[in-house]
Design an enzyme around this catalytic site. Structure first.
Site, PDB file in Angstrom:
ATOM      1  NE  ARG A  10      75.553  36.938   6.526  1.00  0.00           N
ATOM      2  CZ  ARG A  10      76.663  37.217   5.852  1.00  0.00           C
ATOM      3  NH1 ARG A  10      77.637  37.914   6.422  1.00  0.00           N
ATOM      4  NH2 ARG A  10      76.817  36.805   4.610  1.00  0.00           N
ATOM      5  CG  ASP A  58      82.235  14.837  30.344  1.00  0.00           C
ATOM      6  OD1 ASP A  58      81.048  15.124  30.127  1.00  0.00           O
ATOM      7  OD2 ASP A  58      82.627  13.666  30.538  1.00  0.00           O
ATOM      8  NE  ARG A  69      72.271  11.291  24.533  1.00  0.00           N
ATOM      9  CZ  ARG A  69      72.877  10.100  24.635  1.00  0.00           C
ATOM     10  NH1 ARG A  69      72.971   9.306  23.582  1.00  0.00           N
ATOM     11  NH2 ARG A  69      73.404   9.719  25.762  1.00  0.00           N
ATOM     12  CG  ASN A 129      75.178  14.217  39.146  1.00  0.00           C
ATOM     13  OD1 ASN A 129      74.801  14.712  40.214  1.00  0.00           O
ATOM     14  ND2 ASN A 129      76.056  13.239  39.084  1.00  0.00           N
ATOM     15  CB  CYS A 172      64.273  29.109  45.645  1.00  0.00           C
ATOM     16  SG  CYS A 172      65.146  30.417  46.474  1.00  0.00           S
ATOM     17  CB  CYS A 186      69.818   9.774  28.748  1.00  0.00           C
ATOM     18  SG  CYS A 186      69.372  11.511  28.791  1.00  0.00           S
ATOM     19  CB  CYS A 244      66.098  30.066  49.934  1.00  0.00           C
ATOM     20  SG  CYS A 244      67.300  29.035  49.058  1.00  0.00           S
ATOM     21  CB  CYS A 247      69.669  32.367  47.308  1.00  0.00           C
ATOM     22  SG  CYS A 247      67.891  32.250  47.298  1.00  0.00           S
TER      23      CYS A 247
END
Ligand SMILES: [Zn+2]
Length: 342
Positions: A10, A58, A69, A129, A172, A186, A244, A247
């Protein structure tokens, strides 16, 4: 081969991807930083889509309050306090055995960020974070790797796709220090699952566009939405800022920062992480026996949990510990020093 054709049929029928795009996905490498709500949704999309290699990073373990969730985890994972990266890797391998999935049970910090993020094609933000986002941004600019930014709290969220030299970078837009102690998280104001799925799905759509050669379809703007207030809008990202430090002047402040902090408070959830300056290898079994004299110990072969002085200490093999039941770094440091040693 018929299996592969059928599995992705698909997606291959979708013309902008097609057979060529599918083959590009199979050769692509993605790192997902943070396997909470956003990270689990992104990982599920990307692994099922057939991205060839996915690294899941993690530092935390599954808790009951995640199940509402964080869609890859089961009740048994929470009961056993399994590391999120490992629990997610197992279920994702069952969903698509063709994908190479590498779980990393650690937090991302200045000393390991380059090692963990510089060998992928795209970095996906699944964190809540800002310090970690600055690290991702530094790696992105330094190594020319795009990253997909996402954040969700309460019923609202935001996402943008940062491409070095083409879009502004995180610095930036937000300056060099956007860490905001006391901002909504949360853990303080809650979060509902639909907004997380939507933000992570938008992040993934941009990742798929990038990896399949459809970069021109990525909008140079941030998408904001609030699923409760029925509010959806965009803000233009514009051009990189001429002044900046990141960058334009290639100063990588997050990456260059010394990771000397012995304790880091995980804001708002009565948990403090304590990490030694240098990785150490702990003899967990011996340690479990030793701690059993002080409190109830649960050791599952990888992580050790122990109830001590009204707090719960979760210890990992590399010496890192999560101290639940306090939001005071000094208290966490004291417990760590008393029972683990510094
Ligand atoms: Zn910049």
């Amino acid at each position: 081969m018929p299996m592969e054709r059928d599995r992705y049929s698909r997606q291959i029928l979708f013309r902008p991807i097609g057979r060529e795009g599918q083959s590009k996905l199979a050769q692509s490498r993605v790192a997902i930083v943070g396997m909470g709500a956003l990270g689990t949704v992104s990982a599920s999309h990307l692994v099922r889509a057939g991205v060839g290699y996915v690294r899941l990073i993690d530092r935390d373990v599954v808790e009951e309050s995640n199940l509402q969730r964080q869609s890859l985890y089961l009740e048994a994972d929470a009961l056993q306090h399994r590391p999120k990266a490992e629990a997610a890797a197992q279920i994702l391998r069952e969903a698509n055995s063709e994908v190479v999935i590498e779980p990393i049970v650690d937090d991302l910090h200045a000393t390991n960020a380059e090692w963990l993020l510089s060998d992928v094609d795209v970095i996906v933000d699944g964190t809540d974070n800002f310090q970690v986002r600055y690290l991702m941004n530094d790696i992105s600019v330094k190594h020319g790797i795009p990253w997909s930014y996402g954040g969700a709290v309460s019923s609202h969220g935001v996402t943008a796709f940062f491409r070095p030299e083409q879009t502004p970078c995180f610095v930036c837009l937000f300056g060099s220090d956007a860490s905001m102690p006391g901002h909504d998280t949360c853990d303080t104001v809650g979060v509902i699952s639909p907004v997380v799925s939507m933000i992570a799905s938008l992040q993934t759509a941009d990742v798929l566009k990038y990896l399949t050669g459809n970069e021109a379809r990525i909008a140079n703007r941030a998408t904001h939405l609030d699923v409760w207030a029925n509010d959806y809008y965009h803000t233009e990202l514009g051009q990189p800022r001429e002044d900046c430090p990141c960058c334009k002047h290639h100063q990588y402040r997050a990456l260059d920062a010394k990771s000397g902090a012995m304790a880091v408070s995980l804001c708002g959830r009565a948990t403090v992480q304590v990490r030694p300056d240098h990785p150490v290898a702990i003899d967990m079994e011996a340690f479990a026996r030793r701690l059993a004299a002080f409190g109830k110990v649960n050791f599952n072969g990888h992580i050790l949990r122990c109830e001590l002085d009204g707090a719960t200490l979760t210890l990992f093999q590399d010496g890192r510990a999560l101290v639940h039941g306090t939001s005071e770094p000094a208290v966490a440091r004291m417990l760590y020093a008393r029972y683990v040693g510094m």
